[in-house]
Motif scaffolding. Structure first.
Motif, PDB file in Angstrom:
ATOM      1  N   ASP A 154      -5.855  -0.571  -4.568  1.00  0.00           N
ATOM      2  CA  ASP A 154      -5.303  -1.170  -3.361  1.00  0.00           C
ATOM      3  C   ASP A 154      -6.285  -2.202  -2.819  1.00  0.00           C
ATOM      4  OD1 ASP A 154      -3.898  -1.857  -1.166  1.00  0.00           O
ATOM      5  OD2 ASP A 154      -3.714   0.173  -0.342  1.00  0.00           O
ATOM      6  N   GLU A 155      -6.051  -3.453  -3.158  1.00  0.00           N
ATOM      7  CA  GLU A 155      -6.908  -4.563  -2.750  1.00  0.00           C
ATOM      8  C   GLU A 155      -8.390  -4.235  -2.957  1.00  0.00           C
ATOM      9  OE1 GLU A 155      -5.726  -6.818   0.547  1.00  0.00           O
ATOM     10  OE2 GLU A 155      -3.818  -5.739   0.803  1.00  0.00           O
ATOM     11  N   SER A 206       0.841  -1.210   0.000  1.00  0.00           N
ATOM     12  CA  SER A 206       0.000   0.000   0.000  1.00  0.00           C
ATOM     13  C   SER A 206       0.865   1.245   0.000  1.00  0.00           C
ATOM     14  CB  SER A 206      -0.893   0.025   1.236  1.00  0.00           C
ATOM     15  OG  SER A 206      -1.753  -1.078   1.229  1.00  0.00           O
TER      16      SER A 206
END
Ligand code: ATP
Ligand code: MG
Lengths: 259, 534
Positions: A178-179, A59
């Motif tokens: 991000d995910e 991240s």
């Protein structure tokens, strides 16, 4: 923006300069080294999947690209522009869009207003044009009929689609994920992943942190494997998933398969 | 409330905004008009004018709840009348000065004189050696101390007979100290002391006897002659103790030999030319005015006519408008101050500013609001003389005190509301390229507003009631008006009821507003959002 001198020691300029060039880039949280002298390039239109165990700095890495987390040393060059404290954040963030794990939609605004707020405020797009564009992108992510609802009335999968549409409305050249599917149930994951497939086909430069192995295999041009703030491997997905170079990556894959 | 909705205005969250601010401005105007003492044009000054007459104006402080010396007769609470007022009017005329009257609580009189807020205090105050240690006094009217009880009480022969009984006196007067001296001799004789209850206004003192809570009250004879009419023979004088030092009403001034001499000389002149005699006639102070207080059966019951005439009187309406105006305006300012404070306090950095802000919040939340009001009105002028000038009206002082006080509470509300907004919101707004100001205005404030609004309206309702404290610094708000009217008529129940109606009406209106505004935040509730869309 100032002219962009190539950093010393960078490889000889290619015919097409890279979209993103990272050179010896480090990021510290106090004493803690979150990113440790990273080097890699992302070509225009390339799809990068970032993998690595929890806390490895994935991240943090993608957040340095839109300078939500400023890096401390080394250099990041995006589309020929050096990213540092002198960079216009407005320009940078118009160019680099981001989608979060928790969607982070604005709950007090309708879906449509979520998508039109930033284009109006930041890009000075007229309200009507912003709305037209928002409707187009909402159609593209498959939820044109939800435009006038509030986020709280949507399912998680639908909310993430809105978040993607919202980012696209800024017409970015680079998308950071991000995910994006980590908070979704399997069915919703399929929907969101198929949207990301479409985006990938359209050729937008993409950096994605995800644990979706099938998606990574299908879409990624390169896998960036990280551990403890360092990049251990940059390889094409076929090679990464079948024969990883490092033991650390092997262990990581074994664990991924087990769970 | 208005301030927070300002940030959401672009998002069409809060409509009552426009007329609320219009009302606010209107009320501010009324408030300033009401609280500015009347100013006349200065005439030529001569060397025979005392130094406390400044710029051709004689400024006098009085507590208009002591008929017939100083009291409010009509509905205009800023225009006291009575013997005292006529005396200072005559003085001003002699000195070719215009007269400016400032009305306030009795306890505020001497601090105001010390703070140079006025040049003279005249308010039916006894000439006492104790007071003359700090101020000069000049007598203008004879008087005698009286002990008054209910009409059917038999007379007593001495103060000693009050042993063990409870009596009421006005706070700030010297009666309590005088009774302490009685108690010393009672204690020496092995008797129980006289118990004393102190009340802020004379009418409340009388009321304690009327409702039978205390045995008697202590007052001056002249006052009682006047009150006969109001009291309908419900009370009688049971004792006139001959205290040597309780024989004169005096006007008080700051210590100054020359001024004192000039004042006594002028009063002597007024005595000689018969001016004072005429005034005594006018206000029934002459000795033949004393009559037996005939015992009537009191007519109980609620006087509806008084209630309604109070309810619809201009005085009450003005008082309520002033209450509402002060509350709205000071809350508005408090919110304006408290938003940047809350933002600064919520930042992650640990700065010196944060410590200053924390100290500010602790001090102004810690100190009683009443103390803050008194401090700003009475203590501040001693440090900064500029605050004793005419422009610093009770309205302004109240506004300052309540805004600061309220902002300390509002900061906590804002802070809680801001930190309740998910951190991801700021992140997402940042990632979309919004500027700091835009992030707050379009993303964080509208969400914080929803969380802050209900407690803010609660705060406002509480503030609306807190304004009643400002009567101590002479702001003629609703409760002050009520008290002055009660002092005039003794119709406690009726006037209190009228005030209650005003307070309740205002509070219910804002509760209603709260409900209406909350409905606009349906985005936070899935069911409501769906219902609204349907
Ligand atoms: N604001 C911060 N202050 C201090 N340390 C931080 C901060 N943010 C992240 N870190 C640390 O930096 C390291 C990398 O964090 P990061 O969030 O990038 O990991 P990640 O690879 O995304 O993990 P995950 O898969 O769990 O999301 C972690 O050790 C984390 O504790
Ligand atoms: Mg992460």
């Amino acid at each position: 923006m100032q002219p962009n001198p190539l950093p010393h020691g960078s490889p000889q300029p290619a015919q097409h300069p890279p979209m993103i060039a990272v050179h010896n880039m480090s990021k510290l949280y106090g004493e803690f080294v979150a990113l440790d002298r990273l080097n890699f390039d992302v070509q225009r239109g390339e799809k990068i999947v970032v993998l690595g165990p929890s806390g490895s700095g994935k991240s943090t890495l993608i957040r340095t690209f839109n300078r939500i987390e400023p890096h401390d040393s080394g250099s990041i060059i995006i589309d020929g522009k050096i990213i540092n404290e002198k960079t216009s954040l407005t320009e940078l963030r118009c160019m680099v869009g981001m989608v979060f794990q928790n969607y982070n939609l604005f709950p007090h605004l309708s879906v449509l207003d979520n998508c039109t707020l930033a284009p109006q405020l930041v890009r000075n797009v007229a309200r009507k044009d912003a709305q037209e564009m928002a409707h187009n992108f909402l159609k593209q992510v498959g939820i044109p009929e939800q435009a006038h609802k509030y986020p709280i009335q949507l399912s998680g999968g639908q909310q993430q689609r809105v978040a993607i549409a919202r980012a696209l409305c800024m017409q970015p050249e680079v998308m950071l994920f991000d995910e994006p599917t980590a908070a979704l149930d399997p069915e919703a994951i399929t929907g969101v992943v198929s949207i990301m497939d479409t985006l990938a086909e359209q050729g937008i430069t993409t950096l994605c942190v995800t644990h979706e192995m099938a998606f990574s295999r299908r879409i990624a041009d390169k896998i960036v494997f990280m551990d403890q703030g360092r990049i251990l491997e940059i390889t094409p997905p076929e090679q990464f998933f079948t024969a990883p170079q490092t033991e650390r990556a092997q262990n990581f894959l074994n664990q991924m398969i087990r769970y | 409330m208005a301030a927070l909705s300002f940030f959401a205005a672009k998002n069409k969250v809060c409509k009552p905004n426009k007329w609320a601010s219009a009302l606010l401005i209107g009320l501010l105007g009324t408030g300033l008009a009401l609280s500015t003492p009347t100013m006349g044009r200065a005439q030529s000054s001569s060397e025979t004018v005392p130094s406390f007459v400044q710029d051709g104006t004689l400024t006098v402080c009085t507590n208009p709840t002591l008929p017939p010396m100083t009291f409010i007769q009509g509905s205009d609470a800023s225009k006291p009348e009575g013997m005292d007022i006529d005396v200072v009017r005559a003085l001003a005329q002699r000195w070719h000065a215009s007269l400016s009257l400032i009305t306030m609580d009795f306890t505020g009189l001497f601090p105001s004189l010390a703070a140079q807020r006025c040049g003279l205090v005249i308010s039916g105050i006894i000439q006492l050696a104790d007071r003359e240690k700090n101020f000069d006094a000049v007598a203008y009217q004879e008087t005698a101390l009286t002990v008054v009880a209910r009409a059917n009480t038999p007379p007593i022969k001495s103060m000693a007979e009050l042993s063990g009984k409870t009596i009421a006196v006005q706070a700030g007067t010297s009666y309590a100290a005088r009774i302490e001296r009685e108690n010393v001799s009672l204690a020496a004789a092995g008797k129980a002391p006289i118990l004393v209850q102190q009340y802020p206004t004379e009418d409340q003192v009388v009321q304690q006897v009327l409702i039978g809570r205390v045995f008697a009250f202590v007052s001056q004879d002249v006052e009682l002659y006047y009150r006969q009419k109001q009291l309908h023979g419900k009370v009688r004088i049971i004792l006139k103790p001959d205290y040597q030092d309780y024989r004169h009403f005096a006007a008080y001034l700051r210590k100054n030999k020359q001024d004192r001499a000039l004042l006594s000389q002028t009063i002597a002149e007024l005595e000689q030319d018969g001016t004072l005699a005429k005034l005594r006639q006018k206000w029934s102070l002459s000795s033949q005015a004393e009559q037996a207080l005939t015992a009537d059966e009191s007519s109980g019951g609620f006087n509806w006519q008084s209630f309604f005439s109070a309810l619809f009187s201009a005085a009450f309406l003005k008082g309520a408008a002033l209450t509402l105006g002060v509350a709205l305006l000071s809350h508005f300012i408090a919110i304006l101050i408290s938003i940047p404070m809350a933002v600064a306090l919520n930042s992650h950095k640990n700065s010196a500013l944060k410590w200053v802000l924390k100290a500010y919040v602790s001090i102004f939340r810690g100190a009683p609001t009443l103390l803050q009001l008194l401090f700003i009105w009475n203590a501040l002028p001693q440090f900064f003389p500029i605050f004793r000038e005419q422009w610093f009206t009770p309205f302004l002082a109240t506004l300052v005190a309540l805004s600061i006080n309220e902002s300390a509470y509002q900061v906590e509300i804002n802070r809680a509301a801001l930190s309740a907004v998910d951190g991801g919101q700021e992140l997402a707004a940042d990632a979309l390229g919004m500027k700091r100001k835009q992030v707050y205005r379009y993303v964080i404030f509208p969400q914080a507003l929803r969380i802050a609004l209900p407690p803010t309206i609660n705060e406002f309702i509480s503030l609306l009631k807190t304004t009643s404290l400002a009567s101590v610094i002479s702001l003629q708000e609703l409760l002050a008006i009520t008290q002055v009217q009660v002092a005039r008529t003794f119709e406690f129940t009726e006037y209190y009821a009228a005030a209650l109606v005003y307070y309740l009406a205002m509070v219910f209106f804002f509760l209603f507003l709260q409900k209406r505004v909350e409905r606009r935040f349906s985005w936070a509730d899935r069911k409501k959002a769906t219902a609204n869309a349907a």
